[in-house]
Write an enzyme that holds these catalytic residues in place. Structure first.
Site, PDB file in Angstrom:
ATOM      1  N   ASP A   1      -4.261   3.056  -1.339  1.00 19.25           N
ATOM      2  CA  ASP A   1      -4.150   4.055  -2.409  1.00 19.25           C
ATOM      3  C   ASP A   1      -5.445   4.481  -3.098  1.00 19.25           C
ATOM      4  O   ASP A   1      -5.447   4.722  -4.305  1.00 19.25           O
ATOM      5  CB  ASP A   1      -3.174   3.566  -3.491  1.00 19.25           C
TER       6      ASP A   1
ATOM      7  N   LYS B   1       3.556   6.587   1.371  1.00 21.03           N
ATOM      8  CA  LYS B   1       4.572   5.660   0.890  1.00 21.03           C
ATOM      9  C   LYS B   1       4.950   5.992  -0.549  1.00 21.03           C
ATOM     10  O   LYS B   1       4.223   6.694  -1.247  1.00 21.03           O
ATOM     11  CB  LYS B   1       4.078   4.221   0.981  1.00 21.03           C
TER      12      LYS B   1
ATOM     13  N   CYS C   1      -0.145  -2.233  -6.876  1.00 18.94           N
ATOM     14  CA  CYS C   1       0.075  -2.210  -5.425  1.00 18.94           C
ATOM     15  C   CYS C   1      -0.615  -3.348  -4.686  1.00 18.94           C
ATOM     16  O   CYS C   1      -0.043  -3.933  -3.767  1.00 18.94           O
ATOM     17  CB  CYS C   1      -0.336  -0.863  -4.845  1.00 18.94           C
TER      18      CYS C   1
END
Length: 179
Positions: free
Chosen positions: A13, A75, A108
């Site tokens: 990310d 995602k 995350c």
């Protein structure tokens, strides 16, 4: 110890909108660049994820340029391991030692590390190649991960551990990356 035949890098990310608000963004991106280049020199797979790319934008251009020929796994889950596409991409490498890097450490990175370790992966979080909006959140996540058995490392430590010897053909190239 990390093994160059069983290790991979998971880049999580590092997208334009998120990266703009990270603590010490410039250092983060530079360390991620070193880690990705080192992985490429050592022939390690790089699995790359983006959280909700329509809203958060693509991976920062400095890293996207290094990943030409690869496609990110889009995602929606914070825990990347819960995303079937990400999981398949990791499993397709046949490797079980995972160097996690990216953002955000306390969301995350944390959730992915815990889930992957619970499933038998050997996970190391690259502490100088992860970030959060606040340094306190990053440190809290690293501390909590350590208490759960997820080991920390840094870019230079990981690359030299993977290199194993100064006699390796890639030694000079890795050395130039970390200097």
């Amino acid at each position: 110890m990390l093994n160059p035949h069983t290790s991979l890098v998971a880049l999580i990310d590092v997208q334009e909108r998120l990266a703009q608000v990270m603590s010490d963004r410039e250092r983060l991106v530079e360390n991620l660049r070193r880690l990705i280049r080192g992985a490429q020199v050592l022939n390690l797979p790089v699995v790359w994820a983006e959280q909700n790319p329509e809203r958060l934008g693509p991976t920062v251009p400095e890293l996207r340029a290094l990943l030409e020929g690869h496609r990110p796994v889009a995602k929606m889950t914070f825990n990347c391991w819960a995303d079937p596409g990400f999981r398949r991409a990791i499993e397709a490498t046949g490797r079980h030692q995972v160097l996690l890097a990216g953002i955000e450490t306390h969301v995350c990175i944390y959730q992915t590390a815990v889930a992957m370790q619970a499933e038998g992966c050997e996970v190391e979080v690259v502490a100088d190649a992860v970030s959060s909006r606040s340094p306190e959140h990053k440190q809290l996540a690293l501390t909590k991960l350590l208490s759960l058995g997820v080991r920390p490392t840094c870019v230079e430590m990981a690359l030299f551990e993977l290199l194993q010897t100064a006699e390796a053909p890639a030694f000079r190239e890795i050395l130039s990356l970390v200097k």
